[in-house]
Write a protein that holds these residues in place. Structure first.
Motif, PDB file in Angstrom:
ATOM      1  N   ALA A 155       5.407  -9.113   0.252  1.00 44.10           N
ATOM      2  CA  ALA A 155       4.337  -8.469   1.018  1.00 44.10           C
ATOM      3  C   ALA A 155       3.873  -7.185   0.343  1.00 44.10           C
ATOM      4  CB  ALA A 155       4.823  -8.182   2.437  1.00 44.10           C
ATOM      5  N   GLU A 156       4.810  -6.402  -0.177  1.00 45.49           N
ATOM      6  CA  GLU A 156       4.429  -5.127  -0.798  1.00 45.49           C
ATOM      7  C   GLU A 156       3.759  -5.332  -2.144  1.00 45.49           C
ATOM      8  OE1 GLU A 156       7.571  -2.243   1.577  1.00 45.49           O
ATOM      9  OE2 GLU A 156       8.017  -2.755  -0.510  1.00 45.49           O
ATOM     10  N   LEU A 157       4.070  -6.408  -2.845  1.00 43.82           N
ATOM     11  CA  LEU A 157       3.337  -6.725  -4.074  1.00 43.82           C
ATOM     12  C   LEU A 157       1.871  -7.042  -3.756  1.00 43.82           C
ATOM     13  CD1 LEU A 157       5.915  -8.883  -6.097  1.00 43.82           C
ATOM     14  CD2 LEU A 157       5.064  -6.589  -6.679  1.00 43.82           C
ATOM     15  N   HIS A 158       1.618  -7.666  -2.614  1.00 39.65           N
ATOM     16  CA  HIS A 158       0.229  -7.896  -2.204  1.00 39.65           C
ATOM     17  C   HIS A 158      -0.497  -6.569  -1.997  1.00 39.65           C
ATOM     18  CE1 HIS A 158       1.592 -12.012  -1.644  1.00 39.65           C
ATOM     19  NE2 HIS A 158       0.349 -12.387  -1.433  1.00 39.65           N
ATOM     20  N   GLU A 159       0.199  -5.569  -1.476  1.00 40.34           N
ATOM     21  CA  GLU A 159      -0.395  -4.238  -1.331  1.00 40.34           C
ATOM     22  C   GLU A 159      -0.747  -3.659  -2.693  1.00 40.34           C
ATOM     23  OE1 GLU A 159      -1.076  -1.863   1.240  1.00 40.34           O
ATOM     24  OE2 GLU A 159      -1.100  -3.658   2.496  1.00 40.34           O
ATOM     25  N   VAL A 160       0.186  -3.754  -3.631  1.00 45.08           N
ATOM     26  CA  VAL A 160      -0.020  -3.180  -4.957  1.00 45.08           C
ATOM     27  C   VAL A 160      -1.226  -3.819  -5.655  1.00 45.08           C
ATOM     28  CG1 VAL A 160       0.991  -2.892  -7.257  1.00 45.08           C
ATOM     29  CG2 VAL A 160       2.395  -2.544  -5.223  1.00 45.08           C
ATOM     30  N   GLY A 162      -3.746  -5.222  -4.246  1.00 43.62           N
ATOM     31  CA  GLY A 162      -4.973  -5.161  -3.466  1.00 43.62           C
ATOM     32  C   GLY A 162      -5.362  -6.454  -2.804  1.00 43.62           C
ATOM     33  N   VAL A 163      -4.414  -7.345  -2.603  1.00 48.19           N
ATOM     34  CA  VAL A 163      -4.690  -8.620  -1.937  1.00 48.19           C
ATOM     35  C   VAL A 163      -4.343  -8.454  -0.461  1.00 48.19           C
ATOM     36  CG1 VAL A 163      -4.156 -11.074  -1.821  1.00 48.19           C
ATOM     37  CG2 VAL A 163      -4.263  -9.926  -4.033  1.00 48.19           C
ATOM     38  N   ARG A 164      -5.351  -8.254   0.348  1.00 47.86           N
ATOM     39  CA  ARG A 164      -5.155  -7.992   1.769  1.00 47.86           C
ATOM     40  C   ARG A 164      -5.096  -9.295   2.555  1.00 47.86           C
ATOM     41  NH1 ARG A 164      -2.963  -4.534   5.350  1.00 47.86           N
ATOM     42  NH2 ARG A 164      -3.843  -4.895   7.415  1.00 47.86           N
ATOM     43  N   VAL A 165      -4.035  -9.443   3.324  1.00 49.15           N
ATOM     44  CA  VAL A 165      -3.873 -10.607   4.196  1.00 49.15           C
ATOM     45  C   VAL A 165      -4.277 -10.196   5.595  1.00 49.15           C
ATOM     46  CG1 VAL A 165      -2.249 -12.283   5.127  1.00 49.15           C
ATOM     47  CG2 VAL A 165      -2.029 -11.520   2.754  1.00 49.15           C
ATOM     48  N   GLU A 166      -5.330 -10.796   6.116  1.00 49.96           N
ATOM     49  CA  GLU A 166      -5.842 -10.426   7.435  1.00 49.96           C
ATOM     50  C   GLU A 166      -5.064 -11.135   8.540  1.00 49.96           C
ATOM     51  OE1 GLU A 166      -7.902  -8.060   7.671  1.00 49.96           O
ATOM     52  OE2 GLU A 166      -8.481  -7.924   5.555  1.00 49.96           O
TER      53      GLU A 166
END
Length: 275
Positions: A155-160, A162-166
């Motif tokens: 999940a935090e790699l998605h933050e890094v 910039g891939v936002r999961v709505e």
């Protein structure tokens, strides 16, 4: 809303076992180093709580794989996920690929530490057969915590990147858990990536992934310190492999975010997925 970390008392009796499991896993996956003795204590408490749940599941006829998946889905929204700004603060201002590298290294250290503790316990019990009856609960606890650490990493790699999961907190938790079961990153452009996260196929994949992780931990049974060495090394390699696979998926799906954004998350909320 999750209980503020300062108010959590994982070692105390809690009337609701599911809540206690969630609080213990949250404590074991919160950022920051835990003292080895404290980590052992929390893992032992988690094993004790899970053991009671496993007995009830067996009595109801539920298989271990299905019960494990249900437990993990219940605690997934309590895994503390940090936003990009908080990640940069906690990792000395790092951003981009350097921050992603540090996240993977930190997660490897965490799963290696959990594996070493579980492996060491298994090794001790190998030398004392009467105690083997308690080993499965400890290894189930180890499996749950390792899975939670890796879901947090994913999940935090998605933050890094910039891939936002709505979606709601529960929907995002389910989506990240489903991605962990597949060992892949989430494609935000795929309309079904979140909506089908709790489908039958995903639950089957989660059950299989958890059972494979449990099976890996069962191999740490061995005499002397071989279990501790094997447990730590196997977890470290598996977490590294996951990090590489997710990063490869996320690169190119969205421009890499170069710096922190937005205000810092308060320490008593930590960006939990159930917010």
């Amino acid at each position: 809303m999750a209980v503020p970390e300062k108010d959590r008392q994982p070692g105390s009796e809690v009337a609701d076992p599911e809540r206690e499991v969630g609080e213990l896993v949250g404590r074991l996956t919160t950022s920051g180093e835990l003292e080895p003795a404290e980590r052992r204590r929390l893992l032992g408490r988690l094993a004790h709580t899970l053991s009671a749940g496993a007995k009830r599941a067996r009595a109801s006829g539920a298989g271990r794989g299905r019960w494990l998946a249900d437990v993990f889905l219940n605690i997934a929204p309590r895994i503390p996920i940090r936003d990009l700004h908080t990640l940069a603060e906690h990792h000395h201002g790092l951003t981009g690929e350097e921050l992603a590298d540090d996240l993977v290294r930190t997660a490897q250290k965490a799963t290696m530490a959990v594996g070493a503790i579980g492996g060491a316990l298994a090794a001790a019990e190998f030398a004392a057969p009467p105690l083997l009856l308690s080993a499965p609960a400890q290894l189930v606890a180890e499996t749950i915590v390792v899975a939670a650490v890796e879901v947090k990493l994913l999940a935090e790699l998605h933050e890094v990147y910039g891939v936002r999961v709505e979606g709601s907190g529960a929907q995002r938790a389910a989506a990240f858990t489903a991605a962990w079961a597949r060992q892949r990153g989430i494609d935000p452009l795929a309309p079904t990536s979140v909506s089908l996260a709790l489908g039958a196929a995903t639950k089957t994949a989660l059950r299989n992934r958890l059972m494979r992780t449990l099976g890996r931990h069962l191999t740490t049974f061995g005499p002397f310190l071989t279990g501790a060495v094997a447990g730590g090394a196997l977890n470290r390699m598996a977490t590294k492999k996951l990090g590489e696979a997710v990063r490869n998926d996320l690169r190119g799906k969205h421009p890499l975010v170069r710096g922190p954004r937005g205000p810092s998350v308060e320490s008593d909320s930590r960006g939990e997925l159930d917010r």
